[in-house]
Design a protein around this motif. Structure first.
Motif, PDB file in Angstrom:
ATOM      1  N   PHE A 118       0.899  -1.258  -0.137  1.00 38.76           N
ATOM      2  CA  PHE A 118       0.039   0.042  -0.012  1.00 38.76           C
ATOM      3  C   PHE A 118       0.981   1.310   0.004  1.00 38.76           C
ATOM      4  N   GLN A 171       4.223   6.622   3.548  1.00 40.12           N
ATOM      5  CA  GLN A 171       3.453   7.890   4.125  1.00 40.12           C
ATOM      6  C   GLN A 171       3.318   8.048   5.420  1.00 40.12           C
ATOM      7  N   THR A 197      10.094  13.347  -8.540  1.00 37.69           N
ATOM      8  CA  THR A 197       9.628  12.683  -7.736  1.00 37.69           C
ATOM      9  C   THR A 197      10.818  12.214  -6.822  1.00 37.69           C
ATOM     10  N   THR A 233       1.912  16.871   2.644  1.00 43.30           N
ATOM     11  CA  THR A 233       2.549  16.178   1.754  1.00 43.30           C
ATOM     12  C   THR A 233       1.562  15.094   0.640  1.00 43.30           C
ATOM     13  N   LEU A 277       2.493  12.643  -2.290  1.00 45.58           N
ATOM     14  CA  LEU A 277       3.796  12.221  -3.198  1.00 45.58           C
ATOM     15  C   LEU A 277       3.331  11.094  -3.885  1.00 45.58           C
ATOM     16  N   GLU A 278       3.473  11.277  -5.290  1.00 43.21           N
ATOM     17  CA  GLU A 278       3.230  10.217  -6.428  1.00 43.21           C
ATOM     18  C   GLU A 278       1.715   9.688  -6.317  1.00 43.21           C
ATOM     19  N   THR A 279       1.566   8.650  -5.417  1.00 39.86           N
ATOM     20  CA  THR A 279       0.323   8.237  -5.439  1.00 39.86           C
ATOM     21  C   THR A 279      -0.286   8.438  -4.210  1.00 39.86           C
ATOM     22  N   ASN A 282      -1.477   7.149  -0.709  1.00 37.64           N
ATOM     23  CA  ASN A 282      -1.198   5.763  -0.068  1.00 37.64           C
ATOM     24  C   ASN A 282      -1.919   5.669   1.278  1.00 37.64           C
TER      25      ASN A 282
END
Lengths: 267, 298
Positions: free
Chosen positions: A96, A101, B43, B77, B79-81, B83
Motif C-alpha cells: 500500500f 506515507q 519525484t 504532502t 507524493l506520487e500516489t 497511500n
C-alpha cells in the motif's frame, strides 16, 4: 513506545484478515495440543501400552509438571502462523506504500520499524500467554498430579523461541518486501530447509546443526522425556549454555539487520 | 526565510543518474513549480526531501535548518500516489495520519469537507475511484492547516472539474500565505498557478526563477494575402520582427513579448500595396517554449 503500539493497533483493529488468522492461531494452539492429549489418553488408557509408555516416558506428558514443556513443544510447531501474521502486516505496508506515507507524515524510520518490532514482541507474549493458559487447562484435565510450577521455565524458552521465529519473519518481510516471496522463503526455511541442514550438519560436521538459527531455540523445548532418550543415543550432549547464548546472539542479529536495512533503504 | 534550500543534490540508481547536482531555493510564500517531463527526477527530488529516498550526495535544508521528522509533521504532502490502508475508511485513515502528525482529530471533518468527501467518509478506501483517492490524499495533506505543502502531480487522475477545483484550492492556499511546492509535467498547470518555477530534465536543473521570467513567451503573428510571394518580400524588412517564417498557409512573424501590434502591421502592408485576408496574433505555445528550453542545453 505506547504511541507506537497505539498506532499499530489503529492499523490492525479493523483489519479482518488479521483477526481471522489471529483467532485461527489461538484456536490451533488449543486444538493441536488437544490432539496430542487425546493420543496420550488412548495410549495411557490401555493397560499394555500404558505399561510400555510409563516405562519409556514416565508419567503422562500432559500431567503436571511436564505439561508446561509438552504444551510449549507442541505449540512451537505452530509458530509459522504468527510469523505469517508478522509478514502480512509488514508487506501490506509495502504494497500500500503506507510505510512511505508514515515517514512522509512525520515518523522517523526508526519509529516505524520499532512499532513493528514491538508488535512482534506483543505477538510472542500473547503466544506465550496462550501456551501457559493451555498448559494449565490440560494439566488439570490430566488430573494425575497436582498443580506445580516445576518445569515452567520451558514456557520462557517458548517465549524466546516465539520471538526468534517472529523476528525471522519480520526480517524476511523487510528483506524481500513482497508478501508472497517473504512467506515462501520463511516457510521453506523454517519448516524444511533448516531441518535438512540440521540433520546433515549433525551427521557430518560434529553436531554443528545445533547452532543453526531456529534450531538453537527449537532444541531448548524438546518433547518431555524424548530429548533424554535421543541424547542417550547420540555421542555428545548439546551444550545448552552455548546454544542459549547463540540464540540470543541470533536474536540480536535479526534486530540489528532489520533496523539497519529499514533505516538505510530507499522506500 | 527560505522554506527549502537544495544544495548540489545527486541521486544514483545503480548506473542511472536520476539527479545530477541540483541546487535551488524555495522562498516563503511562493508557489514553486518543479516542471519536467516524466522521468526527469521530480519525484526523486521530493522523495529525498521527505526522507523516503536517500541522496547519494549533496544536502538540503528545511526552514533554514537541518531537516528532521518534526519538519515533516509541519508539511502537508502528497507524493506520487495516494497511500492509504485499503481496508480502512477515510476517517480511520486520516486518524492515523493525524496521529503521526501530532495533530488533533478534530480537523478531520473540516479537511474532508474541503475536498467534498464527507458523504463517503465511512466508505473503505478500496471502494474509492481514482479521483476520490486523490482528493483524500489532498485532504490528508491539509490536516492541521500546515504552512507548507508539497504536491506531486496533484491533479493526477482528477476529472476536469476536480482539476479546476484543485487549482482553485492551490490559489486559495497561496492567497492565505502558504508556501506550495508542486511537481508537474503539465506546463499549463504550472503557468496557471505557480509564482516560481524550476525546470528539470534528465536530472539536471535547466533553469529556475520567477515564472514570468522563465516562461515568457514570444508572440507570433500569422498573416496571409492573395499574393503570398509579394507579402513575404515586403515582410522580410519589417522592423521589430525577430524572425520571419513562411509556411503553406501563412507568413509567420515572431515578436518579443508585448511587441506585436496588429494595427501597425496591417497599415504597413496596406501602404506597401498588399491587402490582407488573414491576420491573427497567437502566443507561442508553452509546449514549444518547453521544447526550446530543454533542447538548448543538451
Amino acid at each position: 513506545m505506547g504511541q507506537l503500539l497505539a498506532l499499530e493497533w489503529m492499523k490492525l483493529k479493523n483489519y479482518r484478515a488479521f483477526w481471522i488468522l489471529f483467532c485461527i492461531y489461538l484456536a490451533t494452539i488449543f486444538g493441536a495440543n488437544y490432539i496430542v492429549y487425546r493420543i496420550q489418553l488412548i495410549i495411557y488408557s490401555e493397560r499394555q501400552s500404558k505399561g510400555f509408555a510409563t516405562m519409556v516416558l514416565g508419567n503422562p506428558p500432559y500431567a503436571f509438571p511436564t505439561v508446561w514443556q509438552a504444551v510449549a513443544h507442541v505449540s512451537s510447531w505452530l509458530l509459522f502462523i504468527p510469523g505469517l501474521i508478522m509478514i502480512l502486516t509488514v508487506t501490506n505496508e509495502y504494497s500500500f506504500k503506507t510505510h512511505r506515507q508514515n515517514i512522509i507524515d512525520g515518523w522517523t524510520r526508526q519509529q516505524f520499524i520499532t512499532s513493528k518490532i514491538l508488535f512482534a514482541a506483543v505477538l510472542a507474549l500473547i503466544s506465550t500467554l496462550m501456551v501457559a493458559i493451555t498448559a494449565v487447562i490440560f494439566g488439570f484435565m490430566s488430573g494425575e498430579a497436582s498443580f506445580s510450577f516445576e518445569g515452567f521455565s520451558y514456557v520462557w524458552y517458548f517465549l524466546l523461541q516465539a520471538m526468534s521465529y517472529i523476528m525471522v519473519a519480520l526480517l524476511m518481510a523487510v528483506l524481500f518486501k513482497r508478501g508472497g516471496l517473504a512467506i515462501g522463503v520463511f516457510f521453506a526455511y523454517s519448516t524444511v530447509l533448516e531441518q535438512i541442514a540440521v540433520l546433515l550438519l549433525n551427521k557430518y560436521a560434529n553436531y554443528a546443526g545445533r547452532y543453526l538459527p531456529l534450531e538453537t531455540t527449537d532444541i531448548m523445548v524438546p518433547f518431555p522425556y524424548i530429548q533424554r532418550i535421543v541424547n542417550k543415543l547420540m555421542f555428545t550432549e548439546p551444550n545448552y549454555t552455548a546454544i542459549f547464548i547463540a540464540s540470543l546472539v541470533y536474536l540480536g542479529a535479526y534486530l540489528f539487520v532489520t533496523l539497519k536495512k529499514f533505516q538505510t533503504d530507499d522506500m | 526565510m527560505a522554506i527549502l534550500t537544495v544544495e548540489d543534490l545527486h541521486k544514483n540508481y545503480g548506473p542511472i543518474q536520476a539527479l545530477k547536482g541540483v541546487s535551488f531555493t524555495v522562498p516563503q510564500g511562493s508557489v514553486f513549480g518543479i516542471l519536467g517531463p516524466n522521468g526527469s527526477g521530480k519525484t526523486t527530488l521530493l522523495g529525498i526531501i521527505l526522507n523516503v529516498l536517500k541522496a547519494t550526495s549533496g544536502s538540503f535544508k528545511l526552514f533554514d535548518s537541518a531537516p528532521t521528522h518534526v519538519h515533516r509533521q509541519q508539511i502537508g504532502t502528497l507524493l506520487e500516489t495516494p497511500n492509504f490502508y485499503h481496508y480502512l475508511n477515510a476517517v480511520q485513515n486520516l486518524k492515523i495520519a493525524a496521529t503521526i502528525k501530532q495533530q488533533g482529530l478534530a480537523d478531520i471533518d473540516r479537511v474532508l469537507e474541503l475536498v467534498n468527501l464527507e458523504q463517503r467518509k465511512f466508505s473503505k478506501f478500496s471502494t474509492y475511484s481514482l479521483g476520490m483517492k486523490q482528493r483524500l490524499a489532498i485532504a490528508s495533506s491539509l490536516l492541521g492547516n500546515p504552512d507548507v505543502l508539497i504536491f506531486d502531480e496533484p491533479t493526477n487522475g482528477l476529472d476536469p472539474v476536480g482539476i479546476a477545483e484543485t487549482r482553485e484550492l492551490i490559489k486559495k492556499l497561496h492567497k492565505a500565505g502558504k508556501t506550495i511546492i508542486m511537481a508537474s509535467h503539465l506546463l499549463d498547470e504550472v503557468e496557471k498557478v505557480c509564482t516560481h518555477v524550476a525546470i528539470l530534465q534528465k536530472g539536471t536543473l535547466l533553469t529556475h526563477g520567477h515564472v514570468d521570467e522563465i516562461l515568457i513567451t514570444d508572440e507570433i503573428v500569422e498573416i496571409a494575402a492573395a499574393n503570398m510571394q509579394q507579402l513575404q518580400s515586403i515582410l522580410q524588412q519589417y522592423p521589430g520582427a525577430k524572425k520571419v517564417v513562411v509556411n503553406d498557409l501563412y507568413v509567420e512573424l515572431t515578436f518579443p513579448p508585448g511587441a506585436a501590434s496588429l494595427e501597425a502591421l496591417n497599415r504597413y502592408c496596406f501602404e506597401q500595396g498588399v491587402t490582407l485576408h488573414h491576420l491573427r496574433l497567437r502566443k507561442k505555445s508553452l509546449e514549444t517554449k518547453f521544447f526550446e528550453l530543454t533542447q538548448n542545453t543538451k
